[in-house]
Design a protein around this motif. Sequence first.
Motif, PDB file in Angstrom:
ATOM      1  N   ALA A 258       0.832  -1.176   0.046  1.00  0.00           N
ATOM      2  CA  ALA A 258      -0.088   0.103   0.051  1.00  0.00           C
ATOM      3  C   ALA A 258       0.880   1.342  -0.240  1.00  0.00           C
ATOM      4  N   ILE A 259       1.988   1.124   0.535  1.00  0.00           N
ATOM      5  CA  ILE A 259       2.802   2.430   0.758  1.00  0.00           C
ATOM      6  C   ILE A 259       3.367   2.480  -0.434  1.00  0.00           C
ATOM      7  N   LEU A 260       3.789   1.622  -1.198  1.00  0.00           N
ATOM      8  CA  LEU A 260       4.458   1.355  -2.701  1.00  0.00           C
ATOM      9  C   LEU A 260       3.363   2.056  -3.532  1.00  0.00           C
ATOM     10  N   GLN A 261       2.487   1.653  -3.472  1.00  0.00           N
ATOM     11  CA  GLN A 261       1.244   1.842  -4.286  1.00  0.00           C
ATOM     12  C   GLN A 261       0.985   3.520  -4.169  1.00  0.00           C
ATOM     13  N   GLN A 262       0.862   4.128  -2.881  1.00  0.00           N
ATOM     14  CA  GLN A 262       0.481   5.251  -2.625  1.00  0.00           C
ATOM     15  C   GLN A 262       1.708   6.587  -3.230  1.00  0.00           C
ATOM     16  N   ALA A 263       3.143   5.790  -3.356  1.00  0.00           N
ATOM     17  CA  ALA A 263       4.197   6.515  -3.791  1.00  0.00           C
ATOM     18  C   ALA A 263       4.356   6.394  -5.263  1.00  0.00           C
ATOM     19  N   GLY A 264       3.432   5.956  -6.146  1.00  0.00           N
ATOM     20  CA  GLY A 264       3.312   5.722  -7.350  1.00  0.00           C
ATOM     21  C   GLY A 264       4.493   4.545  -7.977  1.00  0.00           C
ATOM     22  N   ALA A 265       4.962   3.768  -7.010  1.00  0.00           N
ATOM     23  CA  ALA A 265       5.753   2.721  -7.314  1.00  0.00           C
ATOM     24  C   ALA A 265       4.937   1.591  -8.033  1.00  0.00           C
ATOM     25  N   ARG A 266       5.458   0.361  -8.424  1.00  0.00           N
ATOM     26  CA  ARG A 266       4.748  -0.459  -9.119  1.00  0.00           C
ATOM     27  C   ARG A 266       4.842  -1.835  -8.348  1.00  0.00           C
ATOM     28  N   PRO A 267       3.968  -1.967  -7.178  1.00  0.00           N
ATOM     29  CA  PRO A 267       4.127  -3.158  -6.508  1.00  0.00           C
ATOM     30  C   PRO A 267       3.483  -4.379  -7.125  1.00  0.00           C
ATOM     31  N   ILE A 268       4.325  -5.458  -6.639  1.00  0.00           N
ATOM     32  CA  ILE A 268       3.847  -6.868  -7.365  1.00  0.00           C
ATOM     33  C   ILE A 268       3.669  -7.693  -6.058  1.00  0.00           C
ATOM     34  N   ILE A 269       2.596  -8.461  -6.138  1.00  0.00           N
ATOM     35  CA  ILE A 269       2.631  -9.561  -4.759  1.00  0.00           C
ATOM     36  C   ILE A 269       3.314 -10.859  -5.558  1.00  0.00           C
ATOM     37  N   HIS A 270       4.254 -11.240  -5.306  1.00  0.00           N
ATOM     38  CA  HIS A 270       4.901 -12.682  -5.737  1.00  0.00           C
ATOM     39  C   HIS A 270       4.688 -13.655  -4.987  1.00  0.00           C
ATOM     40  N   SER A 271       5.206 -14.588  -5.199  1.00  0.00           N
ATOM     41  CA  SER A 271       4.829 -16.013  -4.381  1.00  0.00           C
ATOM     42  C   SER A 271       6.383 -16.446  -3.883  1.00  0.00           C
ATOM     43  N   ASP A 272       7.418 -16.864  -4.732  1.00  0.00           N
ATOM     44  CA  ASP A 272       8.552 -17.719  -4.448  1.00  0.00           C
ATOM     45  C   ASP A 272       8.160 -19.111  -3.635  1.00  0.00           C
TER      46      ASP A 272
ATOM     47  N   LYS B 130      -4.577  -9.455   1.977  1.00  0.00           N
ATOM     48  CA  LYS B 130      -3.931  -9.135   3.192  1.00  0.00           C
ATOM     49  C   LYS B 130      -3.252  -7.798   3.195  1.00  0.00           C
ATOM     50  N   ALA B 131      -2.417  -7.647   1.963  1.00  0.00           N
ATOM     51  CA  ALA B 131      -1.734  -6.375   1.985  1.00  0.00           C
ATOM     52  C   ALA B 131      -2.809  -5.205   1.726  1.00  0.00           C
ATOM     53  N   MET B 132      -4.088  -5.575   1.087  1.00  0.00           N
ATOM     54  CA  MET B 132      -4.950  -4.408   0.995  1.00  0.00           C
ATOM     55  C   MET B 132      -5.518  -4.112   2.255  1.00  0.00           C
ATOM     56  N   ALA B 133      -5.651  -4.813   3.073  1.00  0.00           N
ATOM     57  CA  ALA B 133      -6.237  -4.622   4.521  1.00  0.00           C
ATOM     58  C   ALA B 133      -5.385  -4.111   5.312  1.00  0.00           C
TER      59      ALA B 133
ATOM     60  N   GLY C  70      -4.497   3.562   6.826  1.00  0.00           N
ATOM     61  CA  GLY C  70      -5.146   4.837   6.191  1.00  0.00           C
ATOM     62  C   GLY C  70      -4.770   4.964   4.858  1.00  0.00           C
ATOM     63  N   LEU C  71      -4.054   3.847   4.081  1.00  0.00           N
ATOM     64  CA  LEU C  71      -3.806   3.749   2.797  1.00  0.00           C
ATOM     65  C   LEU C  71      -4.853   2.920   2.004  1.00  0.00           C
ATOM     66  N   PRO C  72      -5.901   3.140   1.930  1.00  0.00           N
ATOM     67  CA  PRO C  72      -6.844   2.020   1.159  1.00  0.00           C
ATOM     68  C   PRO C  72      -6.334   1.921  -0.144  1.00  0.00           C
ATOM     69  N   VAL C  73      -6.497   0.648  -0.643  1.00  0.00           N
ATOM     70  CA  VAL C  73      -6.324   0.540  -2.113  1.00  0.00           C
ATOM     71  C   VAL C  73      -7.541  -0.090  -2.659  1.00  0.00           C
ATOM     72  N   ALA C  74      -7.993   0.363  -3.719  1.00  0.00           N
ATOM     73  CA  ALA C  74      -9.409  -0.082  -4.243  1.00  0.00           C
ATOM     74  C   ALA C  74      -8.963  -1.552  -4.980  1.00  0.00           C
TER      75      ALA C  74
ATOM     76  N   SER D 153     -10.582  -8.645   5.246  1.00  0.00           N
ATOM     77  CA  SER D 153     -10.753  -7.127   5.410  1.00  0.00           C
ATOM     78  C   SER D 153     -11.148  -7.000   6.707  1.00  0.00           C
ATOM     79  N   THR D 154     -11.476  -7.742   7.466  1.00  0.00           N
ATOM     80  CA  THR D 154     -11.904  -7.625   8.755  1.00  0.00           C
ATOM     81  C   THR D 154     -11.023  -7.107   9.791  1.00  0.00           C
ATOM     82  N   THR D 155     -11.204  -6.280  10.831  1.00  0.00           N
ATOM     83  CA  THR D 155     -10.152  -5.421  11.454  1.00  0.00           C
ATOM     84  C   THR D 155     -10.492  -6.088  12.817  1.00  0.00           C
ATOM     85  N   VAL D 156      -9.426  -6.026  13.543  1.00  0.00           N
ATOM     86  CA  VAL D 156      -9.539  -6.432  15.050  1.00  0.00           C
ATOM     87  C   VAL D 156      -9.767  -5.062  15.985  1.00  0.00           C
ATOM     88  N   GLU D 157     -11.018  -5.303  16.578  1.00  0.00           N
ATOM     89  CA  GLU D 157     -11.077  -3.906  17.143  1.00  0.00           C
ATOM     90  C   GLU D 157     -10.730  -3.797  18.510  1.00  0.00           C
TER      91      GLU D 157
END
Lengths: 484, 418
Positions: free
Chosen positions: A361-375, A389-392, A398-402, B387-391
């Motif tokens: 989310a921080i990378l996204q906000q900064a205009g970088a290009r995040p990729i979720i990879h597995s390895d 998980k990363a979205m949550a 306070g950096l929601p990603v749609a 998406s659930t948060t822990v309150e």
Amino acid sequence: VLPTLMIAAAACQARAQTPPRPTPPAPAAEATAGDAESDTARKKAPAPGRGGLSVPNDDPFPSTYKAPAAAPFAIRNATLLTAAGPVVTGGTILVRDGKIAAVGAAVDVPAGTTVIDGTGKFVTPGIIDDHSHLGVYAAPGGQAESDGNEATRPNTAEVWAEHSVWPQDPQFPRVLAGGVTTIQVLPGSANLFGGRSSVLKVVPGRTVQDMKFPGARYGLKMACGENPKRVYRQRGPSTRMGNVAGYRAAWIEAEQYRRKWDSYLGDRTGSAPERNLAMETLAEVLRGNILVHNHCYRADEMAQMLDVAREFGYTIRSFHHVVEGYKIADRLASAGVAASIWADWGGFKMEALDGIKANAAILQQAGARPIIHSDDPSGAQRLNQEAAKAMAAGAALGLPVAPADAIAWITRNPAWALGLDDRVGSLEAGKNADVVLWSGDPFSVYTRAEKVWIDGALRFDRTAPPETWWRTDFELGFVPVEAR
Amino acid sequence: MVRSILSTSVVGLALAAAAPAAAQPIAIVGGRVHPVSGPVIENGTVVIDGGRIAAVGASVPVPAGARVIDAKGKWVTPGLINALTALGVSEVGAVPATVDTAAEGEHGIAAAHRVWDGLNPASPLWAIARNEGITSVVVVPSGGLVAGLASFADTAGATRTALLRKAPVAMAAALTADTAGAPSRGDLLLRLRRLLDDAKAYGARKPDFERAATRDFVVSRPHLEAMQPVVAGRLPLLVAVDRAADIQALLDLAREYGIEVIVQGGAEAWRVAPALAAAKVPVLTGALDNIPSGFDALGARQENAALLRRAGVAVIVTAGSVESFNVRNVKQHAGNAVAYGLAWDEALRAVTLAPAEAFGVADTVGSLAPGKAANVVVWSGDPFEFSTTVEQVFVKGAPVLATSRQDLLSERYRTPGK
């Protein structure tokens, strides 16, 4: 079953890669300026085409992949996460001749087309994992299947991952069932230069060539930090400064090699210089034909690698395992380097200590290009869950990603990292029909991929009897049909 | 006091739950309450007093002077339990100085190894787990044929005493192809039998042993001593084992010696589900593993938990492998277990009451029932959804949400370059 951290360590330790790439030649200009002389030399050299200029046969292991013929179909009334625009609800996607013919809220579906009801379901592009070791660290594992790290010298730029890929790795069908359609198989990270990667379609094949993504560029796996210096501590490099000296020495040699060959190829007079497989790969990086994928956890080391790249006039396409990407998100954004990350792995070694879930989310906000990879063959099956998980975590900070943006973390962005974003990674007319139909919102823990198409051909169908699913040779007689 | 308790004996002893006596009662009102030990209560109230759950119900009065927490639209559950962790004993996997999971032992046997001796209350990892709703863990030693004694800990506490709820809760062991460098599975079973035989003989002839009037035993006295509650059937042997045939062999061994066992991992447990159910052997399993990652795990499948439960096996869902940084991912595993056929209520049970029962602490944790320790979590919704948060998180009635090291890093770099 290895503890996750062991898997992570083993994976990171053993990774190296090489993706191929199709037609569009990477402009030499993209390889940034070295000294004036090398710029001039580059201009004199013939325009680099696909594959290497320096090699007698620039595509010695050509792809034999063929998309099976498939009838047109449409999915109607689904939620479309296109990775190319806003979410489309009640949308339709039409697939014909292996390509996406139309996508949107109002699509005319020709009479006679097979229509799949997408009510309550989601459609996304095929997921792309730009950091995989399928085939090179194949199941059932053990020494016999340990083919990912040529950990015999710090520079093994001459090895190609595809020469290790076992097409009968039972991990392939499982990853396909997770909606993954394209993977970059990388060599491990024991070495400063691990070798070439290979970009594969996740399809059954008797040979690796049957799986190779036609026209995909090769990648070069490089690795920073703890792994090389640990593996080679007896013979060196044994320090981070030793690592950097090793990269620089190799690039000096590669630049000389490139000039020699480009000069020869410019007029073809005299006898051809001697070939060197490792230098061929590095020279192709300097020409901009091979994309660099650089395993690098720490922010400060990434900054050093950006300087090394500038010094020698190449670009880094993506850093991998960028646990500290968030610390230099602005720098990664301005450098135009993608950041391939895990959603929540961290802590398993010192350079992974500062892993945070809000990295993407921080990378996204900064205009970088995040990729979720597995390895990892397990994580690869659930990259949608990792993205969730990363979205949550972003939302919590306070950096929601749609969802419309987050889907790019596992589709469009890795497609770019592989140089394939003109063909895959989004649902847009004209692109390859790599499509996943999900049972629901892919960012829900309860959702599963229901159908997966590659080039318009149905490759996985969860609603079909399991005995009809892709089973590798290895599985026959060993793995119960129902065990998937 | 704890020190003296811990140094006395390894016989199972419940450590005093050092409950911080919260002066003010707490009432969590209006939430969707999942007690686990009973049906869901819509618009329910949970009252916490003196570190314990005082009342749970639809029409429970709020005590005078209580701190009221509005949980309208929220879900309230017992704190989650991850029963397969190295939390507090493995900080940075690659840094041996921070890893305290294994003991040298004798011939691969370290029965007297008490993993909680290395437990570090100052580890920043406790907060990561706690902040995501994990209020208890089983801390499991690893390495060798018999790795030692596992403990059950809450995830909040300034001292080892405060963390430990009960120790020991199991004797950790392994029965896989690569265990303890054994040349064969038969060799492992032979070594286990010899250990069990020797432990029994030792227990029956301690005075002779002290006079050196017994035959030689395979291990020295501390290990034989530590095995006493195991051979007496009072302390379960927690065995990492994946292959169906090996699980069956373990069940046979358990019957032969009259010992209690718990299966850990159990990749192919679904193939012997009826036998496990008949023997009343609980199984710890993750829910993401479907890779034939070795010849022990060719039948690994994500429906493992669901199939075992359907057969009547007590299923405990873990995060698959022994976790420390990602203890929290037990939630993701529980959600995936549901996606692969486990009923939702059973999945919640598999990360709360089921592990509490299997490890002998269900009298104090694992459900929202009066008298139990107030390990309670308030969630914005379904605990298994990403998406659930822990309150709110309460451990022994105390609110424990706190800024973790990872939170500090996130805040520091929230806007990089600024």
